[in-house]
Design a protein around this motif. Structure first.
Motif, PDB file in Angstrom:
ATOM      1  N   GLU A 278     -42.810  -5.290   4.297  1.00 57.55           N
ATOM      2  CA  GLU A 278     -43.208  -4.292   3.604  1.00 57.55           C
ATOM      3  C   GLU A 278     -43.836  -3.034   4.285  1.00 57.55           C
ATOM      4  OE1 GLU A 278     -46.189  -6.365   1.201  1.00 57.55           O
ATOM      5  OE2 GLU A 278     -44.851  -7.502   0.052  1.00 57.55           O
ATOM      6  N   SER A 279     -43.956  -3.196   5.498  1.00 61.02           N
ATOM      7  CA  SER A 279     -44.400  -2.149   6.561  1.00 61.02           C
ATOM      8  C   SER A 279     -43.330  -1.217   6.801  1.00 61.02           C
ATOM      9  CB  SER A 279     -45.387  -2.781   7.608  1.00 61.02           C
ATOM     10  OG  SER A 279     -46.390  -3.574   7.069  1.00 61.02           O
ATOM     11  N   GLY A 280     -41.968  -1.654   6.810  1.00 60.21           N
ATOM     12  CA  GLY A 280     -40.985  -0.990   7.278  1.00 60.21           C
ATOM     13  C   GLY A 280     -41.037  -0.641   8.464  1.00 60.21           C
ATOM     14  N   LEU A 281     -40.782  -1.722   9.547  1.00 61.44           N
ATOM     15  CA  LEU A 281     -41.056  -1.611  10.937  1.00 61.44           C
ATOM     16  C   LEU A 281     -39.754  -0.773  11.593  1.00 61.44           C
ATOM     17  CD1 LEU A 281     -42.746  -4.869  11.691  1.00 61.44           C
ATOM     18  CD2 LEU A 281     -43.879  -2.768  11.329  1.00 61.44           C
ATOM     19  N   GLY A 282     -38.685  -0.764  11.138  1.00 60.27           N
ATOM     20  CA  GLY A 282     -37.522  -0.094  11.644  1.00 60.27           C
ATOM     21  C   GLY A 282     -36.329  -0.733  10.812  1.00 60.27           C
ATOM     22  N   PRO A 283     -35.634   0.297  10.318  1.00 59.54           N
ATOM     23  CA  PRO A 283     -34.444  -0.204   9.444  1.00 59.54           C
ATOM     24  C   PRO A 283     -33.228  -0.495  10.172  1.00 59.54           C
ATOM     25  CG  PRO A 283     -34.616   2.111   9.670  1.00 59.54           C
ATOM     26  CD  PRO A 283     -35.692   1.842  10.167  1.00 59.54           C
ATOM     27  N   SER A 284     -32.811  -1.674   9.820  1.00 56.86           N
ATOM     28  CA  SER A 284     -31.444  -2.316  10.529  1.00 56.86           C
ATOM     29  C   SER A 284     -30.305  -2.493   9.396  1.00 56.86           C
ATOM     30  CB  SER A 284     -31.880  -3.642  11.149  1.00 56.86           C
ATOM     31  OG  SER A 284     -32.912  -3.325  12.127  1.00 56.86           O
ATOM     32  N   PRO A 285     -29.768  -1.389   8.764  1.00 52.76           N
ATOM     33  CA  PRO A 285     -28.927  -1.801   7.766  1.00 52.76           C
ATOM     34  C   PRO A 285     -27.538  -2.535   8.092  1.00 52.76           C
ATOM     35  CG  PRO A 285     -28.949   0.525   8.254  1.00 52.76           C
ATOM     36  CD  PRO A 285     -30.158  -0.193   8.835  1.00 52.76           C
ATOM     37  N   ASP A 286     -27.227  -2.248   9.229  1.00 56.19           N
ATOM     38  CA  ASP A 286     -25.803  -2.881   9.438  1.00 56.19           C
ATOM     39  C   ASP A 286     -26.349  -4.453   9.790  1.00 56.19           C
ATOM     40  OD1 ASP A 286     -24.732  -0.565   9.864  1.00 56.19           O
ATOM     41  OD2 ASP A 286     -24.954   0.005  11.786  1.00 56.19           O
ATOM     42  N   VAL A 287     -27.061  -4.761  10.444  1.00 56.71           N
ATOM     43  CA  VAL A 287     -27.457  -6.169  10.433  1.00 56.71           C
ATOM     44  C   VAL A 287     -27.710  -6.990   9.350  1.00 56.71           C
ATOM     45  CG1 VAL A 287     -28.689  -7.919  11.669  1.00 56.71           C
ATOM     46  CG2 VAL A 287     -28.515  -5.814  12.794  1.00 56.71           C
ATOM     47  N   ALA A 288     -28.373  -6.213   8.383  1.00 58.01           N
ATOM     48  CA  ALA A 288     -28.606  -6.655   6.844  1.00 58.01           C
ATOM     49  C   ALA A 288     -27.194  -6.883   6.233  1.00 58.01           C
ATOM     50  CB  ALA A 288     -29.610  -5.743   6.112  1.00 58.01           C
ATOM     51  N   GLU A 289     -26.492  -6.072   6.441  1.00 60.69           N
ATOM     52  CA  GLU A 289     -25.175  -6.193   5.752  1.00 60.69           C
ATOM     53  C   GLU A 289     -24.376  -7.163   6.258  1.00 60.69           C
ATOM     54  OE1 GLU A 289     -22.420  -5.656   2.908  1.00 60.69           O
ATOM     55  OE2 GLU A 289     -24.290  -4.637   3.017  1.00 60.69           O
ATOM     56  N   GLU A 290     -24.187  -7.478   7.533  1.00 60.80           N
ATOM     57  CA  GLU A 290     -23.737  -8.756   8.276  1.00 60.80           C
ATOM     58  C   GLU A 290     -24.301  -9.805   7.586  1.00 60.80           C
ATOM     59  OE1 GLU A 290     -23.198 -10.796  12.644  1.00 60.80           O
ATOM     60  OE2 GLU A 290     -24.163  -9.085  12.399  1.00 60.80           O
ATOM     61  N   ILE A 291     -25.387 -10.067   7.420  1.00 56.91           N
ATOM     62  CA  ILE A 291     -26.203 -11.293   7.083  1.00 56.91           C
ATOM     63  C   ILE A 291     -25.864 -11.385   5.397  1.00 56.91           C
ATOM     64  CG2 ILE A 291     -28.300 -12.258   6.307  1.00 56.91           C
ATOM     65  CD1 ILE A 291     -29.529 -11.414   9.273  1.00 56.91           C
ATOM     66  N   ARG A 292     -25.811 -10.509   4.722  1.00 58.40           N
ATOM     67  CA  ARG A 292     -25.167 -10.611   3.269  1.00 58.40           C
ATOM     68  C   ARG A 292     -23.995 -11.097   3.137  1.00 58.40           C
ATOM     69  NH1 ARG A 292     -28.524  -5.521   2.714  1.00 58.40           N
ATOM     70  NH2 ARG A 292     -30.318  -6.134   1.433  1.00 58.40           N
ATOM     71  N   SER A 293     -23.027 -10.790   4.215  1.00 51.88           N
ATOM     72  CA  SER A 293     -21.732 -10.883   4.000  1.00 51.88           C
ATOM     73  C   SER A 293     -21.415 -12.615   4.421  1.00 51.88           C
ATOM     74  CB  SER A 293     -20.761 -10.238   4.864  1.00 51.88           C
ATOM     75  OG  SER A 293     -21.057 -10.715   6.284  1.00 51.88           O
ATOM     76  N   LEU A 294     -22.576 -13.360   4.922  1.00 51.74           N
ATOM     77  CA  LEU A 294     -22.123 -14.582   5.481  1.00 51.74           C
ATOM     78  C   LEU A 294     -22.318 -15.750   4.427  1.00 51.74           C
ATOM     79  CD1 LEU A 294     -24.379 -14.534   8.707  1.00 51.74           C
ATOM     80  CD2 LEU A 294     -21.914 -14.452   8.431  1.00 51.74           C
ATOM     81  N   ASP A 295     -23.119 -15.546   3.384  1.00 52.60           N
ATOM     82  CA  ASP A 295     -23.096 -16.516   2.273  1.00 52.60           C
ATOM     83  C   ASP A 295     -23.714 -15.951   0.944  1.00 52.60           C
ATOM     84  OD1 ASP A 295     -25.798 -16.775   2.385  1.00 52.60           O
ATOM     85  OD2 ASP A 295     -25.731 -18.670   3.035  1.00 52.60           O
ATOM     86  N   GLY A 296     -23.612 -16.456  -0.114  1.00 51.58           N
ATOM     87  CA  GLY A 296     -24.292 -15.993  -1.307  1.00 51.58           C
ATOM     88  C   GLY A 296     -25.658 -16.571  -1.645  1.00 51.58           C
ATOM     89  N   THR A 297     -26.298 -17.366  -0.632  1.00 54.42           N
ATOM     90  CA  THR A 297     -27.471 -18.183  -1.167  1.00 54.42           C
ATOM     91  C   THR A 297     -28.666 -17.219  -1.128  1.00 54.42           C
ATOM     92  OG1 THR A 297     -27.989 -18.650   1.306  1.00 54.42           O
ATOM     93  CG2 THR A 297     -26.468 -20.103   0.126  1.00 54.42           C
ATOM     94  N   GLU A 298     -29.532 -17.967  -1.910  1.00 53.98           N
ATOM     95  CA  GLU A 298     -30.938 -16.912  -2.130  1.00 53.98           C
ATOM     96  C   GLU A 298     -31.608 -16.915  -0.955  1.00 53.98           C
ATOM     97  OE1 GLU A 298     -34.110 -14.939  -3.445  1.00 53.98           O
ATOM     98  OE2 GLU A 298     -32.283 -15.216  -4.403  1.00 53.98           O
ATOM     99  N   THR A 299     -31.554 -17.760   0.055  1.00 52.10           N
ATOM    100  CA  THR A 299     -32.292 -17.708   1.291  1.00 52.10           C
ATOM    101  C   THR A 299     -31.607 -16.352   2.137  1.00 52.10           C
ATOM    102  OG1 THR A 299     -32.988 -19.990   1.470  1.00 52.10           O
ATOM    103  CG2 THR A 299     -32.776 -18.879   3.625  1.00 52.10           C
ATOM    104  N   GLY A 300     -30.338 -16.555   2.161  1.00 50.96           N
ATOM    105  CA  GLY A 300     -29.352 -15.628   2.859  1.00 50.96           C
ATOM    106  C   GLY A 300     -30.051 -14.095   2.352  1.00 50.96           C
TER     107      GLY A 300
END
Length: 644
Positions: A278-300
């Motif tokens: 919530e403090s927004g320590l530094g955006p990492s959109p590319d890494v986030a997109e990679e993780i989203r592509s790995l599976d469709g679980t709520e944890t992911g």
């Protein structure tokens, strides 16, 4: 001493120099002077980031034959495999997979990276490449003292010396209190050093400030670049805790560093990460997109949302691909903070400017207990990134009432002594069976001769060792795995149990299940899964209070498919947990998605992944064991393994 002064090829020297390694660190110089490039055995007890991997490389590159690098964890195996694969003109193999394979193809490599369990399995299955080894490097050798993998590691080292006479052993550790005893056991020289390329300061937070061991009178100022003062102002938080942890972590990020925060549980790792995000320590959109592509679980999805803000959580409930992505992004400085359980400290290389240890106690089943000093030192050792940080800081979060105890227990104290765990009856039965089934010994005296090279025997009177071996032999005879007619030999059952790499207790449970199933009116896939899930070798699955009634109802509905009666289970809660695991795996084989299973059964994606892998191994073992048992049970072990 320079790299060019070492007996290495020109291409290898160029390789190291291209990575900024041209001058040796003091511990590395000490290792060379102790003969690590001349065939001498060595125990190196030096801090994290002080160049242990380079010492290992020197040992294997200068050996007169293939090298083996033994690691405790798969994640560490993967990291070392990638590191050694970059060496010029060196072929590298990795082995962390099925335990029932000899993996003979590994012998074609100059270096093999493997877990201790995989090496032990290869020895049991008669892998030819073991006998050709010239050098064995053992990483994290202090784990000889761990209850789980410790006995396997020391027996593996004992049998390796028997299978490959004259093999050179190099043992490495960053946290060990009695390296001299380990060196004496291995007949090795000892290099012991406290030198680090980046200074480490360990301190305790209480009442708004952190006091460090390097300057007890100083406090660190939050936001200061010189690292001499840190004063943490936390409104409404007189005792420290979560708010103080947030401030200490964000302070490191504000100064341009990275932070690791260790907490006691998965849930708390996720909660802390979500709050810091919530403090927004530094955006990492590319890494986030990679993780989203790995599976469709709520944890992911929740992990990806945190990573979007530069923060990640890390624990065993994540899929291995999630953990790999997080670790790589942190090393590449695309993530600012990881909130983790302590397992990360014993795994891959993820150094940070500041390490924050919020929880120093954890629940063990019998109450809250202090985390071992060795484990805390492992976490602290992650502080300080070579070539990036002027210093590393490790902060234990406490309060006025715990400040002195934390200081005495963790800052001033040495880690616990490494003690052998081989005397554990289950461990001893496992390895006595292995010694007999592998034909290393055909008598009690022969078994004692093999075990005489273990760390346990090094500090145990022969009479005491003979007594525990006698008990183990008697137990194995009763289980039908060893024949004792003056000489010792493995039965067909014992041979299969050993080669399939399951414990005798698991083998005995499989035999019992097979015989019960043979008398049942009808056995099903659920029967087969219950047999393998209700064994010591299957990992426990969390059974929450809210799902207990549903699982009890499921067990009653399918009671005629199970080999254990609901009123017969010696440990009913443990058996009901096994039923839950069997149910999850059965639904997986029937096509239920991972996302659905994770949500309905309140397990992590990583838990599902590990249970599937472990069940596939145990189903293969059960199928092999069935061939050695006089029981006409038609159970679909092989079919289920394929479907998993």
């Amino acid at each position: 001493m320079r790299v060019r002064d070492l007996p290495l090829s020109a291409a290898t020297v160029d390789h190291f120099e291209s990575r900024g390694i041209d001058e040796l660190y003091p511990p590395q110089v000490a290792a060379v002077e102790a003969g690590v490039t001349e065939g001498e055995r060595l125990v190196a007890a030096v801090p994290t980031a002080s160049g242990k991997t380079f010492v290992a490389s020197l040992a294997m590159l200068t050996a007169d034959g293939p090298g083996l690098y033994i690691v405790p964890l798969r994640a560490l195996a993967r990291e070392k495999y990638e590191t050694f694969s970059e060496l010029p003109d060196v072929s590298v193999g990795i082995s962390t997979g099925d335990f029932d394979e000899a993996a003979d193809g590994l012998g074609e490599n100059d270096i093999v990276v493997a877990t201790s369990e995989k090496v032990d399995s290869a020895i049991r299955n008669g892998a030819d490449w073991i006998a050709d080894l010239a050098c064995v490097v053992v990483d994290e050798v202090h784990l000889v003292g761990s209850e789980g993998r410790g006995p396997t590691l020391e027996v593996t080292l004992a049998t390796l010396q028997r299978r490959a006479p004259g093999v050179r052993i190099v043992a490495l550790s960053a946290t060990v209190a009695n390296p001299d005893e380990l060196a004496d056991w291995l007949d090795a020289s000892l290099v012991r050093s406290t030198w680090r390329p980046v200074d480490l300061r360990t301190g305790v937070y209480a009442e708004g400030s952190v006091t460090f061991d390097s300057a007890a009178s100083e406090t660190l100022r939050a936001g200061g670049d010189d690292g001499t003062e840190l004063s943490v102002s936390v409104a409404g938080d007189p005792t420290g805790g979560t708010d103080a942890t947030d401030a200490i972590v964000t302070g490191a990020v504000d100064d341009g560093g990275q932070a690791l925060a260790f907490v006691r549980s998965r849930r708390e790792a996720e909660t802390l990460a979500e709050r810091l995000a919530e403090s927004g320590l530094g955006p990492s959109p590319d890494v986030a997109e990679e993780i989203r592509s790995l599976d469709g679980t709520e944890t992911g999805r929740r992990l990806a949302d945190c990573v979007e803000a530069g923060v990640a959580f890390h624990h065993a409930g994540l899929r291995s691909t999630h953990r790999i992505a997080v670790e790589r992004a942190f090393r590449d400085r695309d993530l600012r903070v990881i909130c983790a359980t302590p397992t990360l400290a014993a795994g891959v290389n993820v150094p940070a400017r500041r390490v924050v240890i919020r929880d120093q106690q954890r629940y063990t089943g019998s109450g809250m207990e202090w985390v071992p000093t060795l484990e805390v030192h492992q976490m602290c050792g992650r502080a300080g990134r070579p070539h990036l940080d002027p210093y590393g800081e490790a902060v234990l979060v406490g309060d006025a009432s715990t400040r002195e105890e934390l200081w005495e227990r963790y800052v001033d104290a040495d880690p616990e002594r490494v003690e052998s765990q081989l005397a554990d009856p289950n461990a001893l039965r496992t390895h006595v069976l292995s010694v007999v089934a592998s034909q290393f010994a055909a008598s009690r005296e022969g078994v004692l001769d093999v075990l005489d090279a273990t760390f346990y025997a090094h500090g145990t009177p022969t009479r005491e060792l003979g007594g525990v071996v006698e008990t183990a032999v008697a137990d194995l005879v009763e289980m039908g795995m060893i024949v004792d007619d003056g000489d010792l030999s493995a039965t067909e059952l014992g041979d299969r149990v050993s080669k399939q790499y399951v414990t005798p207790e698991t083998g005995a449970r499989m035999v019992s299940g097979l015989r019960t199933a043979a008398s049942m009116d009808a056995s099903t896939a659920l029967t087969a899964l219950e047999i393998v899930c209700d064994t010591p070798d299957m990992q426990d699955t969390y059974l929450g209070n809210r799902e207990r009634a549903d699982m009890y109802s499921f067990a009653r509905r399918h009671a005629d498919e199970f080999t254990t009666g609901m009123n017969e289970a010696a440990d009913f809660e443990g058996w009901l947990t096994a039923v839950k695991t069997a149910r999850v795996l059965y639904e997986w084989t029937e096509g239920t998605s991972a996302a659905d299973l994770v949500e309905r059964f309140r397990i992590g994606p990583g838990d599902l992944e590990s249970r599937i892998e472990r069940a596939a191994w145990l189903l293969g073992a059960a199928d092999a064991v069935a061939g050695a048992v006089d029981a006409e049970a038609d159970l679909p072990f092989a079919e289920l393994r394929e479907r998993l």
